[in-house]
Design a protein around this motif. Sequence first.
Motif, PDB file in Angstrom:
ATOM      1  N   LYS A   1       0.822  -1.207   0.000  1.00 59.64           N
ATOM      2  CA  LYS A   1       0.000   0.000   0.000  1.00 59.64           C
ATOM      3  C   LYS A   1       0.859   1.261   0.000  1.00 59.64           C
ATOM      4  CE  LYS A   1      -4.155  -1.966   2.100  1.00 59.64           C
ATOM      5  NZ  LYS A   1      -5.084  -1.938   3.270  1.00 59.64           N
ATOM      6  N   SER A   2       1.987   1.213   0.701  1.00 61.86           N
ATOM      7  CA  SER A   2       2.915   2.347   0.683  1.00 61.86           C
ATOM      8  C   SER A   2       3.482   2.535  -0.721  1.00 61.86           C
ATOM      9  CB  SER A   2       4.048   2.110   1.687  1.00 61.86           C
ATOM     10  OG  SER A   2       4.950   3.193   1.693  1.00 61.86           O
ATOM     11  N   LEU A   3       3.758   1.418  -1.396  1.00 64.21           N
ATOM     12  CA  LEU A   3       4.244   1.466  -2.773  1.00 64.21           C
ATOM     13  C   LEU A   3       3.217   2.136  -3.678  1.00 64.21           C
ATOM     14  CD1 LEU A   3       6.743   0.272  -4.419  1.00 64.21           C
ATOM     15  CD2 LEU A   3       5.171  -1.536  -5.109  1.00 64.21           C
ATOM     16  N   LEU A   4       1.947   1.778  -3.495  1.00 59.77           N
ATOM     17  CA  LEU A   4       0.867   2.341  -4.297  1.00 59.77           C
ATOM     18  C   LEU A   4       0.703   3.837  -4.019  1.00 59.77           C
ATOM     19  CD1 LEU A   4      -1.425   1.708  -6.295  1.00 59.77           C
ATOM     20  CD2 LEU A   4      -2.900   1.222  -4.328  1.00 59.77           C
ATOM     21  N   ALA A   5       0.773   4.231  -2.740  1.00 57.25           N
ATOM     22  CA  ALA A   5       0.650   5.639  -2.373  1.00 57.25           C
ATOM     23  C   ALA A   5       1.811   6.448  -2.946  1.00 57.25           C
ATOM     24  CB  ALA A   5       0.608   5.784  -0.848  1.00 57.25           C
ATOM     25  N   GLY A   6       3.017   5.897  -2.865  1.00 59.62           N
ATOM     26  CA  GLY A   6       4.184   6.579  -3.407  1.00 59.62           C
ATOM     27  C   GLY A   6       4.125   6.711  -4.912  1.00 59.62           C
ATOM     28  N   LEU A   7       3.641   5.673  -5.583  1.00 54.86           N
ATOM     29  CA  LEU A   7       3.507   5.710  -7.044  1.00 54.86           C
ATOM     30  C   LEU A   7       2.540   6.812  -7.460  1.00 54.86           C
ATOM     31  CD1 LEU A   7       4.302   4.279  -9.696  1.00 54.86           C
ATOM     32  CD2 LEU A   7       2.302   2.804  -9.400  1.00 54.86           C
ATOM     33  N   GLY A   8       1.415   6.896  -6.759  1.00 52.48           N
ATOM     34  CA  GLY A   8       0.434   7.942  -7.067  1.00 52.48           C
ATOM     35  C   GLY A   8       0.991   9.332  -6.835  1.00 52.48           C
ATOM     36  N   ALA A   9       1.702   9.514  -5.716  1.00 49.40           N
ATOM     37  CA  ALA A   9       2.298  10.811  -5.407  1.00 49.40           C
ATOM     38  C   ALA A   9       3.332  11.196  -6.456  1.00 49.40           C
ATOM     39  CB  ALA A   9       2.938  10.768  -4.014  1.00 49.40           C
ATOM     40  N   GLY A  10       4.134  10.220  -6.900  1.00 51.99           N
ATOM     41  CA  GLY A  10       5.154  10.491  -7.906  1.00 51.99           C
ATOM     42  C   GLY A  10       4.563  10.913  -9.237  1.00 51.99           C
ATOM     43  N   MET A  11       3.481  10.267  -9.647  1.00 55.65           N
ATOM     44  CA  MET A  11       2.836  10.614 -10.915  1.00 55.65           C
ATOM     45  C   MET A  11       2.286  12.042 -10.870  1.00 55.65           C
ATOM     46  SD  MET A  11       3.080   8.095 -13.026  1.00 55.65           S
ATOM     47  CE  MET A  11       3.271   6.316 -13.148  1.00 55.65           C
ATOM     48  N   ILE A  12       1.664  12.395  -9.743  1.00 56.77           N
ATOM     49  CA  ILE A  12       1.077  13.728  -9.621  1.00 56.77           C
ATOM     50  C   ILE A  12       2.156  14.805  -9.647  1.00 56.77           C
ATOM     51  CG2 ILE A  12      -0.150  15.275  -8.031  1.00 56.77           C
ATOM     52  CD1 ILE A  12      -1.828  12.860  -7.172  1.00 56.77           C
ATOM     53  N   GLU A  13       3.231  14.590  -8.900  1.00 58.10           N
ATOM     54  CA  GLU A  13       4.294  15.600  -8.854  1.00 58.10           C
ATOM     55  C   GLU A  13       4.999  15.736 -10.202  1.00 58.10           C
ATOM     56  OE1 GLU A  13       8.402  13.887  -7.191  1.00 58.10           O
ATOM     57  OE2 GLU A  13       6.741  13.422  -5.864  1.00 58.10           O
ATOM     58  N   ALA A  14       5.079  14.632 -10.956  1.00 52.87           N
ATOM     59  CA  ALA A  14       5.745  14.677 -12.261  1.00 52.87           C
ATOM     60  C   ALA A  14       5.022  15.617 -13.214  1.00 52.87           C
ATOM     61  CB  ALA A  14       5.814  13.274 -12.860  1.00 52.87           C
ATOM     62  N   VAL A  15       3.700  15.578 -13.201  1.00 47.40           N
ATOM     63  CA  VAL A  15       2.897  16.398 -14.116  1.00 47.40           C
ATOM     64  C   VAL A  15       2.854  17.849 -13.654  1.00 47.40           C
ATOM     65  CG1 VAL A  15       0.596  16.755 -15.087  1.00 47.40           C
ATOM     66  CG2 VAL A  15       1.506  14.434 -14.845  1.00 47.40           C
TER      67      VAL A  15
END
Length: 292
Positions: A101-115
């Motif tokens: 779940k931490s992996l999933l939360a981090g992945l989502g945060a990374g995608m948002i910050e990238a854009v």
Amino acid sequence: MTFKKEKPIHSLIAGTTVGAIEAFVTCPTEFVKTRSQFGGQRESPLTIIRSTLRDKGVTGLYSGCLALVIGNSVKAGVRFASYDHFKSMLADPQGNVSAPKSLLAGLGAGMIEAVIAVTPSETIKTKMIDDAKRPNPQYRGLAHGTMSIIRQDGILGIYRGLFPVMMRQGANSAVRFTTYTTLKQFVQGTTRPGRQLPPGITFVIGGVAGLVTVYATQPLDVIKTRMQSLSARQQYRNSFHCAYRILTEEGILRFWNGTTPRLARLVVSGGLVFTLYEKIISVIGGREQDTR
């Protein structure tokens, strides 16, 4: 069941603050890493530092720094606010987050910050560093460089390399936050249950998270840098073509170019960012009770 979670506005404030500090402190390592990832003749980190100091002085190591500081502060604010939001959604009744779940939360945060933040600031920073090594640089500063890039390539010009940036930031945040959260929960559970970890331990855990992140995501970082260089449009059709050319023309080890300066940056920044973030959150009282 109640546990403390970060208030969104305080996550944003703390993340933005530590992002700006971390970017300024580690800017020279980012400069060296970016320079070492461009195509052409390979240069060691020490060679890049010596030649830059000789030709440009100390300020040469801070080329693109303002773009990095602004982008990093926004990026870190968005990253921590997004991650804390996703983490609170996925946490169990005790407030713990499993590694997947931490992996999933981090992945989502990374995608948002990238854009939102990373791609524009990274494109501008990379082009300014690439331009700074020319005998007669064309960019006279952040504002002039940004406007020149937009005039030459259009508004989409500052979104060059969006795909590898999204992949890198998603992987970065997923690996970094998962490693940090897992280690932090383990140490707290075995040595200090229910109590906050001291800054020294937090710094070490954050540093380990940075170490793991570098080796796991370095190929994506190299592709990102190549796609945002001044000559990218003449050399690469897309990110996959860029990866193919690096692999077939330069060898697989080229994907790990810049590992040493990036490692120095992420290990230091990992410890610095997580330590400062925890401290700022505690100072401003940024956690509230969550009842499940």
